[in-house]
Design a protein around this motif. Structure first.
Motif, PDB file in Angstrom:
ATOM      1  N   ALA A   1       0.839  -1.193   0.000  1.00 49.00           N
ATOM      2  CA  ALA A   1       0.000   0.000   0.000  1.00 49.00           C
ATOM      3  C   ALA A   1       0.877   1.247   0.000  1.00 49.00           C
ATOM      4  O   ALA A   1       1.536   1.545   0.990  1.00 49.00           O
ATOM      5  N   THR A   2       0.870   1.957  -1.104  1.00 46.20           N
ATOM      6  CA  THR A   2       1.627   3.200  -1.146  1.00 46.20           C
ATOM      7  C   THR A   2       0.919   4.292  -0.355  1.00 46.20           C
ATOM      8  O   THR A   2       1.534   5.254   0.080  1.00 46.20           O
ATOM      9  N   THR A   3      -0.358   4.116  -0.172  1.00 43.59           N
ATOM     10  CA  THR A   3      -1.146   5.100   0.576  1.00 43.59           C
ATOM     11  C   THR A   3      -1.985   4.395   1.633  1.00 43.59           C
ATOM     12  O   THR A   3      -2.615   3.383   1.343  1.00 43.59           O
ATOM     13  N   MET A   4      -1.951   4.921   2.814  1.00 45.56           N
ATOM     14  CA  MET A   4      -2.812   4.451   3.889  1.00 45.56           C
ATOM     15  C   MET A   4      -3.506   5.668   4.489  1.00 45.56           C
ATOM     16  O   MET A   4      -2.999   6.795   4.378  1.00 45.56           O
TER      17      MET A   4
ATOM     18  N   TYR B   1      -9.066   4.719  16.877  1.00 46.61           N
ATOM     19  CA  TYR B   1      -8.266   5.104  15.718  1.00 46.61           C
ATOM     20  C   TYR B   1      -8.253   3.937  14.729  1.00 46.61           C
ATOM     21  O   TYR B   1      -7.926   2.806  15.083  1.00 46.61           O
ATOM     22  N   ILE B   2      -8.604   4.224  13.485  1.00 48.74           N
ATOM     23  CA  ILE B   2      -8.716   3.183  12.468  1.00 48.74           C
ATOM     24  C   ILE B   2      -7.882   3.575  11.264  1.00 48.74           C
ATOM     25  O   ILE B   2      -7.917   4.730  10.834  1.00 48.74           O
ATOM     26  N   CYS B   3      -7.164   2.612  10.719  1.00 52.52           N
ATOM     27  CA  CYS B   3      -6.425   2.871   9.491  1.00 52.52           C
ATOM     28  C   CYS B   3      -7.078   2.103   8.350  1.00 52.52           C
ATOM     29  O   CYS B   3      -7.833   1.154   8.572  1.00 52.52           O
ATOM     30  N   SER B   4      -6.797   2.544   7.155  1.00 53.52           N
ATOM     31  CA  SER B   4      -7.263   1.798   5.989  1.00 53.52           C
ATOM     32  C   SER B   4      -6.180   1.814   4.924  1.00 53.52           C
ATOM     33  O   SER B   4      -5.340   2.706   4.884  1.00 53.52           O
ATOM     34  N   ALA B   5      -6.244   0.826   4.063  1.00 57.82           N
ATOM     35  CA  ALA B   5      -5.283   0.718   2.966  1.00 57.82           C
ATOM     36  C   ALA B   5      -5.964  -0.020   1.832  1.00 57.82           C
ATOM     37  O   ALA B   5      -6.933  -0.745   2.025  1.00 57.82           O
ATOM     38  N   GLY B   6      -5.447   0.188   0.629  1.00 55.40           N
ATOM     39  CA  GLY B   6      -6.065  -0.523  -0.472  1.00 55.40           C
ATOM     40  C   GLY B   6      -5.309  -0.271  -1.752  1.00 55.40           C
ATOM     41  O   GLY B   6      -4.561   0.684  -1.871  1.00 55.40           O
TER      42      GLY B   6
END
Lengths: 114, 112
Positions: A30-33, A92-97
């Motif tokens: 994931a280049t972006t989270m 706190y929640i992170c996401s990636a895709g």
């Protein structure tokens, strides 16, 4: 499907201390989270966009010196809450895709600041 | 800024009933997403919609992308206890820099 993990799942700390939360993409790069904060019975509020190899992009009203983000590899982003205070207590929640519209969320980290 | 109005805020239904919730906005979105969040967990993507008018099903869930691109609805048929949770709609614009905007959620409660 893609799996995103977070560690720790919950943390309790004293006021004034710093807390680091990790977000990992387990089976993809994931280049972006993205980092979100969610208060009880509220929606998710985007805090910042974490970019691998470059500085994070913070949303308006989010203090970058308080919420330090480091995206050192394609599978790991960290959020450090510095000098935490009780008002920082939140989920706190992170996401990636792989794509903008296919974001997989981590299980969240419950932070309680005493 | 862009905002999503999600309704209803909460629902109390009997097991077996159908459920309907919707999101509206004054802004146009290119993608509509529906998520479910269980207590203490992160949201899980249920359905993604990419085209105006699109109707997509995922098991007992059906969602539609409104023709005007300013609204979307989610239906759950024959609700079961495990459907309990918070359902969020989310919209995404067409620009590369656009971020996902979340609605405030619909809390689904199922009465025994």
């Amino acid at each position: 499907g893609a799996v995103v993990s977070q560690h720790p799942s919950w943390v309790i700390c004293k006021s004034g201390t710093s807390v680091k939360i990790e977000c990992r993409s387990l089976d993809f790069q994931a280049t972006t989270m993205f980092w979100y904060r969610q208060f009880p019975k509220q929606s998710l509020m985007l805090m910042a966009t974490s970019n691998e190899g470059s500085k994070a992009t913070y949303e308006q009203g989010v203090e970058k010196d308080k919420f330090l983000i480091n995206h050192a590899s394609l599978t790991l982003s960290t959020l450090t809450v510095t000098s935490a205070h009780p008002e920082d207590s939140s989920f706190y929640i992170c996401s990636a895709g792989g794509t903008r519209d296919t974001q997989y969320f981590g299980p969240g980290t419950r932070l309680t600041v005493l | 800024g862009q905002q999503l109005n999600q309704s209803p805020q909460s629902m109390f239904i009997q097991e077996g009933e159908d459920v309907s919730m919707n999101c509206t906005s004054s802004s146009i979105f290119n993608t509509w997403l529906w998520y479910k969040q269980d207590p203490g967990e992160g949201p899980v993507l249920l359905i993604a919609l990419y085209k105006a008018g699109e109707l997509t099903s995922n098991g007992r869930l059906t969602a539609q992308f409104g023709i005007t691109r300013k609204d979307s609805f989610l239906n759950i048929s024959a609700s079961i206890p495990s459907d309990v949770g918070i359902y969020f709609c989310a919209g995404l614009g067409g620009s590369r820099d656009d971020k996902i905007i979340f609605g405030k959620g619909t809390r689904l409660h199922i009465l025994p």
